[in-house]
Design a protein around this motif. Structure first.
Motif, mmCIF file in Angstrom:
data_model
loop_
_atom_site.group_PDB
_atom_site.id
_atom_site.type_symbol
_atom_site.label_atom_id
_atom_site.label_comp_id
_atom_site.label_asym_id
_atom_site.label_seq_id
_atom_site.Cartn_x
_atom_site.Cartn_y
_atom_site.Cartn_z
ATOM 1 N N GLY A 1 0.775 -1.228 0.000
ATOM 2 C CA GLY A 1 0.000 0.000 0.000
ATOM 3 C C GLY A 1 0.808 1.279 0.000
ATOM 4 N N MET A 2 2.057 1.211 0.425
ATOM 5 C CA MET A 2 2.850 2.441 0.490
ATOM 6 C C MET A 2 3.247 2.893 -0.912
ATOM 7 N N PRO A 3 3.300 4.211 -1.124
ATOM 8 C CA PRO A 3 3.609 4.727 -2.467
ATOM 9 C C PRO A 3 5.109 4.678 -2.785
ATOM 10 N N LEU A 4 5.664 3.482 -2.795
ATOM 11 C CA LEU A 4 7.058 3.274 -3.176
ATOM 12 C C LEU A 4 7.097 2.446 -4.447
ATOM 13 N N ASP A 5 8.106 2.650 -5.257
ATOM 14 C CA ASP A 5 8.261 1.955 -6.526
ATOM 15 C C ASP A 5 8.440 0.452 -6.290
ATOM 16 N N LEU A 6 7.479 -0.345 -6.752
ATOM 17 C CA LEU A 6 7.532 -1.801 -6.570
ATOM 18 C C LEU A 6 8.698 -2.427 -7.321
ATOM 19 N N ASP A 7 9.086 -1.838 -8.442
ATOM 20 C CA ASP A 7 10.222 -2.390 -9.183
ATOM 21 C C ASP A 7 11.518 -2.265 -8.390
ATOM 22 N N VAL A 8 11.650 -1.198 -7.617
ATOM 23 C CA VAL A 8 12.827 -1.040 -6.754
ATOM 24 C C VAL A 8 12.795 -2.097 -5.660
ATOM 25 N N THR A 9 11.634 -2.289 -5.047
ATOM 26 C CA THR A 9 11.491 -3.324 -4.022
ATOM 27 C C THR A 9 11.851 -4.691 -4.594
ATOM 28 N N PHE A 10 11.363 -4.962 -5.795
ATOM 29 C CA PHE A 10 11.633 -6.261 -6.414
ATOM 30 C C PHE A 10 13.129 -6.436 -6.681
ATOM 31 N N ARG A 11 13.776 -5.398 -7.188
ATOM 32 C CA ARG A 11 15.216 -5.469 -7.446
ATOM 33 C C ARG A 11 15.988 -5.727 -6.155
ATOM 34 N N LEU A 12 15.612 -5.032 -5.071
ATOM 35 C CA LEU A 12 16.279 -5.232 -3.784
ATOM 36 C C LEU A 12 16.062 -6.656 -3.264
ATOM 37 N N LEU A 13 14.880 -7.194 -3.474
ATOM 38 C CA LEU A 13 14.574 -8.560 -3.062
ATOM 39 C C LEU A 13 15.479 -9.552 -3.797
ATOM 40 N N ILE A 14 15.612 -9.388 -5.101
ATOM 41 C CA ILE A 14 16.452 -10.290 -5.889
ATOM 42 C C ILE A 14 17.921 -10.103 -5.520
ATOM 43 N N ASP A 15 18.359 -8.864 -5.316
ATOM 44 C CA ASP A 15 19.751 -8.622 -4.907
ATOM 45 C C ASP A 15 20.059 -9.311 -3.577
ATOM 46 N N THR A 16 19.105 -9.278 -2.647
ATOM 47 C CA THR A 16 19.296 -9.943 -1.358
ATOM 48 C C THR A 16 19.380 -11.453 -1.545
ATOM 49 N N PHE A 17 18.530 -11.999 -2.400
ATOM 50 C CA PHE A 17 18.599 -13.436 -2.687
ATOM 51 C C PHE A 17 19.963 -13.800 -3.283
#
Length: 194
Positions: A163-179
């Motif tokens: 729900g927060m107005p943050l770029d989901l693509d950035v979140t997704f990239r950070l998730l993959i980088d962490t993996f």
């Protein structure tokens, strides 16, 4: 007698459109027959009821996934392969939510066609893990971890869970980088982790 021009691929395409638009659970033989402008009993010339229709959707979804993943992984290895695989996974879930829902179900043992279709997808993912020196059970554990991350993100996004107005693509990239950082740990520890 089947309607002229109506065949199994046409039925599956129409069912896919309905499932993608309204969800897999909303797909019924009645809604499909209405879309195809036929009577529901006519569908039995092509599928053996709703469970068989859903089985065909699962096969169609797995086939499309393996095609998309194969294209995304062409000439890729290591981190770039995982990034490409992850983006292809999320793109598939976004473009085909009904088919995506269909492929999440476990394959019935003994269904050779489904097992083969699912096996192609799994093989593509397992092959990506070879760049990290992971094979056998270690590769399967890594694939399960990646699938869990990707499915969690795709499901939360679909349900409006971000729900927060943050770029989901950035979140997704950070998730993959962490993996990927975790993959480096698995690579250095190898079989000691099992």
């Amino acid at each position: 007698m089947p309607r002229i021009g109506l065949d199994l691929p046409t039925v599956i395409r129409a069912a896919t459109e309905l499932a993608d638009a309204h969800g897999l659970e909303a797909l019924t033989l009645a809604t499909l027959a209405q879309k195809l402008q036929i009577r529901s009993p006519s569908l039995y010339n092509h599928v053996n009821g709703l469970p068989d229709l859903r089985r065909h959707l699962t096969i169609a979804g797995l086939t499309l996934m393996s095609e998309l993943f194969g294209k995304a992984l062409a000439d890729q290895s290591g981190d770039e392969a995982i990034r490409a695989f992850s983006h292809a996974y999320l793109s598939f879930a976004r473009a085909h939510p009904g088919l995506y829902e269909a492929v999440q179900r476990a394959v019935e043992p003994g269904d050779n066609v489904l097992e083969e279709a699912a096996g192609k997808v799994v093989d593509l993912a397992v092959n990506v893990m070879e760049a990290y020196g992971l094979r056998g059970e270690a590769a399967i554990h890594a694939v399960r971890g990646l699938r869990s991350l990707l499915h969690g993100f795709a499901s939360l996004e679909k349900q409006g869970g971000f729900g927060m107005p943050l770029d989901l693509d950035v979140t997704f990239r950070l998730l993959i980088d962490t993996f990927l950082e975790g993959m480096k740990v698995m690579q250095t520890k190898g079989d000691m982790m099992l």
